[in-house]
Design an enzyme around this catalytic site. Sequence first.
Site, PDB file in Angstrom:
ATOM      1  N   GLU A 180       4.070  -6.518   7.260  1.00  8.91           N
ATOM      2  CA  GLU A 180       4.856  -5.287   7.180  1.00  8.91           C
ATOM      3  C   GLU A 180       4.758  -4.537   8.507  1.00  8.91           C
ATOM      4  O   GLU A 180       3.670  -4.124   8.914  1.00  8.91           O
ATOM      5  CB  GLU A 180       4.303  -4.422   6.043  1.00  8.91           C
TER       6      GLU A 180
ATOM      7  N   GLU B  84       1.583   1.655  -5.668  1.00 14.34           N
ATOM      8  CA  GLU B  84       2.784   1.250  -4.939  1.00 14.34           C
ATOM      9  C   GLU B  84       2.336   0.904  -3.527  1.00 14.34           C
ATOM     10  O   GLU B  84       2.029   1.796  -2.734  1.00 14.34           O
ATOM     11  CB  GLU B  84       3.805   2.391  -4.917  1.00 14.34           C
TER      12      GLU B  84
ATOM     13  N   CYS C 112       8.803   1.370   2.296  1.00 10.97           N
ATOM     14  CA  CYS C 112       8.213   0.183   1.662  1.00 10.97           C
ATOM     15  C   CYS C 112       9.306  -0.803   1.247  1.00 10.97           C
ATOM     16  O   CYS C 112       9.083  -2.000   1.208  1.00 10.97           O
ATOM     17  CB  CYS C 112       7.379   0.597   0.473  1.00 10.97           C
TER      18      CYS C 112
HETATM   19  P1  NAD Z   1      -2.804   4.194   3.803  1.00 12.25           P
HETATM   20  O1  NAD Z   1      -3.279   3.206   2.824  1.00 12.25           O
HETATM   21  O2  NAD Z   1      -3.406   4.213   5.146  1.00 12.25           O
HETATM   22  O3  NAD Z   1      -3.026   5.664   3.234  1.00 12.25           O
HETATM   23  C1  NAD Z   1      -2.504   6.074   1.985  1.00 12.25           C
HETATM   24  C2  NAD Z   1      -3.336   7.221   1.462  1.00 12.25           C
HETATM   25  O4  NAD Z   1      -4.643   6.745   1.145  1.00 12.25           O
HETATM   26  C3  NAD Z   1      -3.544   8.369   2.464  1.00 12.25           C
HETATM   27  O5  NAD Z   1      -3.486   9.595   1.773  1.00 12.25           O
HETATM   28  C4  NAD Z   1      -4.945   8.123   2.967  1.00 12.25           C
HETATM   29  O6  NAD Z   1      -5.572   9.292   3.442  1.00 12.25           O
HETATM   30  C5  NAD Z   1      -5.624   7.619   1.696  1.00 12.25           C
HETATM   31  N1  NAD Z   1      -6.865   6.868   1.896  1.00 12.25           N
HETATM   32  C6  NAD Z   1      -7.356   6.308   3.022  1.00 12.25           C
HETATM   33  N2  NAD Z   1      -8.524   5.682   2.761  1.00 12.25           N
HETATM   34  C7  NAD Z   1      -8.775   5.839   1.443  1.00 12.25           C
HETATM   35  C8  NAD Z   1      -9.822   5.418   0.576  1.00 12.25           C
HETATM   36  N3  NAD Z   1     -10.852   4.698   1.002  1.00 12.25           N
HETATM   37  N4  NAD Z   1      -9.743   5.746  -0.723  1.00 12.25           N
HETATM   38  C9  NAD Z   1      -8.695   6.452  -1.190  1.00 12.25           C
HETATM   39  N5  NAD Z   1      -7.678   6.897  -0.418  1.00 12.25           N
HETATM   40  C10 NAD Z   1      -7.715   6.591   0.889  1.00 12.25           C
HETATM   41  O7  NAD Z   1      -1.241   4.031   3.857  1.00 12.25           O
HETATM   42  P2  NAD Z   1      -0.224   4.814   4.783  1.00 12.25           P
HETATM   43  O8  NAD Z   1      -0.336   4.240   6.142  1.00 12.25           O
HETATM   44  O9  NAD Z   1      -0.355   6.292   4.614  1.00 12.25           O
HETATM   45  O10 NAD Z   1       1.186   4.426   4.107  1.00 12.25           O
HETATM   46  C11 NAD Z   1       1.875   3.317   4.478  1.00 12.25           C
HETATM   47  C12 NAD Z   1       1.787   2.258   3.415  1.00 12.25           C
HETATM   48  O11 NAD Z   1       2.213   2.768   2.156  1.00 12.25           O
HETATM   49  C13 NAD Z   1       2.713   1.105   3.698  1.00 12.25           C
HETATM   50  O12 NAD Z   1       2.052  -0.118   3.477  1.00 12.25           O
HETATM   51  C14 NAD Z   1       3.840   1.292   2.708  1.00 12.25           C
HETATM   52  O13 NAD Z   1       4.537   0.136   2.367  1.00 12.25           O
HETATM   53  C15 NAD Z   1       3.147   1.885   1.545  1.00 12.25           C
HETATM   54  N6  NAD Z   1       4.105   2.638   0.725  1.00 12.25           N
HETATM   55  C16 NAD Z   1       4.510   2.100  -0.460  1.00 12.25           C
HETATM   56  C17 NAD Z   1       5.457   2.766  -1.227  1.00 12.25           C
HETATM   57  C18 NAD Z   1       5.929   2.188  -2.526  1.00 12.25           C
HETATM   58  O14 NAD Z   1       6.524   2.906  -3.317  1.00 12.25           O
HETATM   59  N7  NAD Z   1       5.695   0.917  -2.792  1.00 12.25           N
HETATM   60  C19 NAD Z   1       5.970   3.973  -0.804  1.00 12.25           C
HETATM   61  C20 NAD Z   1       5.545   4.481   0.388  1.00 12.25           C
HETATM   62  C21 NAD Z   1       4.586   3.806   1.154  1.00 12.25           C
END
Ligand code: NAD
Length: 485
Positions: free
Chosen positions: A386, A250, A286
């Site tokens: 975004e 997601e 999101c």
């Molecule tokens: P992010 O991608 O920075 O982090 C998400 C998660 O991934 C965190 O737990 C982070 O620690 C982890 N992470 C970081 N580097 C990684 C790697 N190399 N490998 C695996 N995991 C890693 O995102 P964010 O800033 O925490 O969240 C915001 C984003 O999430 C926005 O783009 C938002 O739209 C999206 N989002 C989508 C939904 C949905 O249902 N579509 C819901 C909530 C958030």
Amino acid sequence: MNTSYQLFINGVWREGSDGTKVPVINPATEEIFAEVSWGTPEDAILALKAGQKALSGEWSTWSPARRGRFLTSVAAAVRRNAAELAQLLSSEQGKPLHQATSEVEDAARYLEYFGGCADKLTGMTIDLGPGQLDFVLREPLGLTVHIAPWNYPLDIFCRSVAPALAAGNTCVVKPAEEISLVSLALASLFQQEGIPAGVLNVVPGPGAVLGKVLTEDPRVRGIVFTGSVETGRKVLEAASRNITPVISMELGGKAASLVFVKDASELDGPVGGAAGAMAWNAGQSCGQRSRWYVRRDLYAPFLERVAERVRSLKVGPFTQPGVSLGPLASKKQFDKVMSYIRLGQSEGARLIVGGGRPEGLGEKGYFVAPTVFADCHNRMQIVREEIFGPVITVIPVDSLDEAVALANDSSYGLSSEIWTSDLTEAHSVAARLDVGHVTINGSAAFGFEVPFGGVKLSGLGREGGPEAILAYTRLKNVWINLNRK
Ligand code: NAD
């Protein structure tokens, strides 16, 4: 309130193996109110080993009905502890208490919904003719890894952990760096309700380090990722190493809202929707409706009424009564949103309301006033990217065809909506929007019972609804020769 949080691995609370502890900041006051232990790659491996071992332990003796009852009992525990969980969520993430309470209830509903699905999973038989029996078993995938973001930490935890456990898998959860306390508080409720050791493990810590270990490990049989597109790509790459199934991704969104009501007397709904898009979770959703395509004759009254509504929104810390929106979740997010606001002005968008820190809140806290940009167009970065904050862009359009084309002109495809009193128009637009989720005359139809997920850069797979749980299972075909002499 507990002020020191640890990792939950193999049914035991423990420090990270190198002793690192990180302060947790209240985004409304910028004060440290707790600390959390961070895991290392060694801790992530311990959690994976625990999850794998648990697959053949006591957990494997639990019937689907027992797993379902268990999840329902955790849902009840979540509700009993709702006030405390909401307070913790507001403290670490910033959202007002009424929104945090709503998220706690969402978490309980996911547990309850998928608990109810646990004993409804079935296999099948296939008739291959006389002398043969062929049947298909539906089995759990095995060990699953769940990587979560910071915007809806409780909701997103339960959205994937509940179906994973209902189907008989074990889980390792990696919450976001900034917001991990509520995930640990939730894990303690699973423990309190009697989850066998190793079935659920929660390892907070640095995403790039732990995420790599968790997604590249050959023991992992399913990955659920919610986060940004950029990290999603890294997760897909890591998963490709062992061809690990990615159950769902997601990713981001840039939802469009098409305003095509009959006349200005019908603007109450869309105006409320636009204000809600900025107020709910301070726009850090999101599915936030961030692009508003408004029929030209409705454009001026829409802007006027949205501005008026936005000025009545109360911004402040969750501890103040009547707050509509809180601070952004972190300094990083605050800086990002402020830079988009500056960018919008330099791109030539017309600032109608907001545009910086709200007045009267002092210098502390990551508060951003709800911000409306008018006279935007699809080539602007503030319309294409975004922002993830309380900012919307408004664009006048001359026809429904133009609005649909502009709405679809996005690299994202999570959700979009139309406001209309014409049923035919509503159906036609729903069919033409290139997204995974459409709403008509309202924005709030996300739910446990319905599939939610995106197309294009918004991701793959669906969470919620009766089919979501199937993605946490695999099929095994068994053939028997009945003519063996
Ligand atoms: P992010 O991608 O920075 O982090 C998400 C998660 O991934 C965190 O737990 C982070 O620690 C982890 N992470 C970081 N580097 C990684 C790697 N190399 N490998 C695996 N995991 C890693 O995102 P964010 O800033 O925490 O969240 C915001 C984003 O999430 C926005 O783009 C938002 O739209 C999206 N989002 C989508 C939904 C949905 O249902 N579509 C819901 C909530 C958030």
